[in-house]
Write a protein that holds these residues in place. Structure first.
Motif, PDB file in Angstrom:
ATOM      1  N   SER A   1       0.810  -1.210  -0.034  1.00  0.00           N
ATOM      2  CA  SER A   1       0.128  -0.050   0.026  1.00  0.00           C
ATOM      3  C   SER A   1       0.925   1.130   0.072  1.00  0.00           C
ATOM      4  O   SER A   1       1.962   1.209   0.859  1.00  0.00           O
ATOM      5  N   TYR A   2       0.575   2.275  -0.752  1.00  0.00           N
ATOM      6  CA  TYR A   2       1.147   3.615  -0.786  1.00  0.00           C
ATOM      7  C   TYR A   2       0.288   4.672  -1.033  1.00  0.00           C
ATOM      8  O   TYR A   2       0.677   5.818  -0.972  1.00  0.00           O
TER       9      TYR A   2
ATOM     10  N   HIS B   1      -2.797   5.577   0.442  1.00  0.00           N
ATOM     11  CA  HIS B   1      -3.786   6.545   1.686  1.00  0.00           C
ATOM     12  C   HIS B   1      -2.831   6.866   2.838  1.00  0.00           C
ATOM     13  O   HIS B   1      -3.464   7.534   3.529  1.00  0.00           O
TER      14      HIS B   1
ATOM     15  N   ASN C   1      -1.680  -0.747  11.747  1.00  0.00           N
ATOM     16  CA  ASN C   1      -1.427  -1.723  10.753  1.00  0.00           C
ATOM     17  C   ASN C   1      -0.620  -2.733  10.801  1.00  0.00           C
ATOM     18  O   ASN C   1      -0.385  -3.546   9.906  1.00  0.00           O
TER      19      ASN C   1
ATOM     20  N   ASN D   1       4.197   3.966   3.251  1.00  0.00           N
ATOM     21  CA  ASN D   1       4.235   2.995   2.402  1.00  0.00           C
ATOM     22  C   ASN D   1       4.359   1.621   3.041  1.00  0.00           C
ATOM     23  O   ASN D   1       5.394   1.218   3.871  1.00  0.00           O
TER      24      ASN D   1
END
Length: 142
Positions: A50-51, A53, A91, A57
């Protein structure tokens, strides 16, 4: 990064980040370019998760979920470093890396080390690197 891949990813940013200003979308594209080039230069098998939102990253390296924040001393604003600690927990990241990005050769790391000390970067980040983008060199700082 191949041109077709770059175009696909920038289109994804345009679609996903429609709420961002043009300047913010440009920053996101720069983040994406830094991320892909860093991954190419790092020399380990890293998968990008993921990068879009968040400035951090999310990647997986050797089965371990990690985060990478790119920072340019010339252009970046200061962040709320405590908020990134919450992002790490939320996360389930095992590590978060802080990466200074430089375009020009860096004769010494005094400015970077001063910034690390002044902002207590070593408290919030597990690894700190200096990444010379055009020379494709990654130098560990701590």
């Amino acid at each position: 990064m191949e041109l077709a891949v770059f175009q696909e990813l920038t289109e994804e940013i345009t679609l996903e980040c429609f709420y961002m200003t043009e300047s913010q979308q440009e920053e996101k594209v720069i983040q994406l370019i830094d991320l892909h080039h860093f991954v190419e230069c790092y020399g380990s098998s890293i998968k990008i998760l993921s990068y879009i939102h968040h400035p951090i990253n999310i990647i997986i390296e050797n089965g371990v979920k990690k985060g990478i924040l790119f920072y340019d001393l010339k252009h970046s604003a200061l962040f709320d470093w405590n908020a990134f600690e919450e992002f790490k927990r939320h996360n389930h990241l095992k590590e978060v890396w802080f990466v200074f990005v430089e375009e020009d050769p860096v004769p010494d790391t005094i400015r970077h080390n001063d910034f690390i000390i002044e902002n207590s970067i070593e408290i919030f980040y597990d690894k700190i690197f200096l990444f010379n983008f055009f020379q494709s060199i990654i130098q560990p700082l701590q």
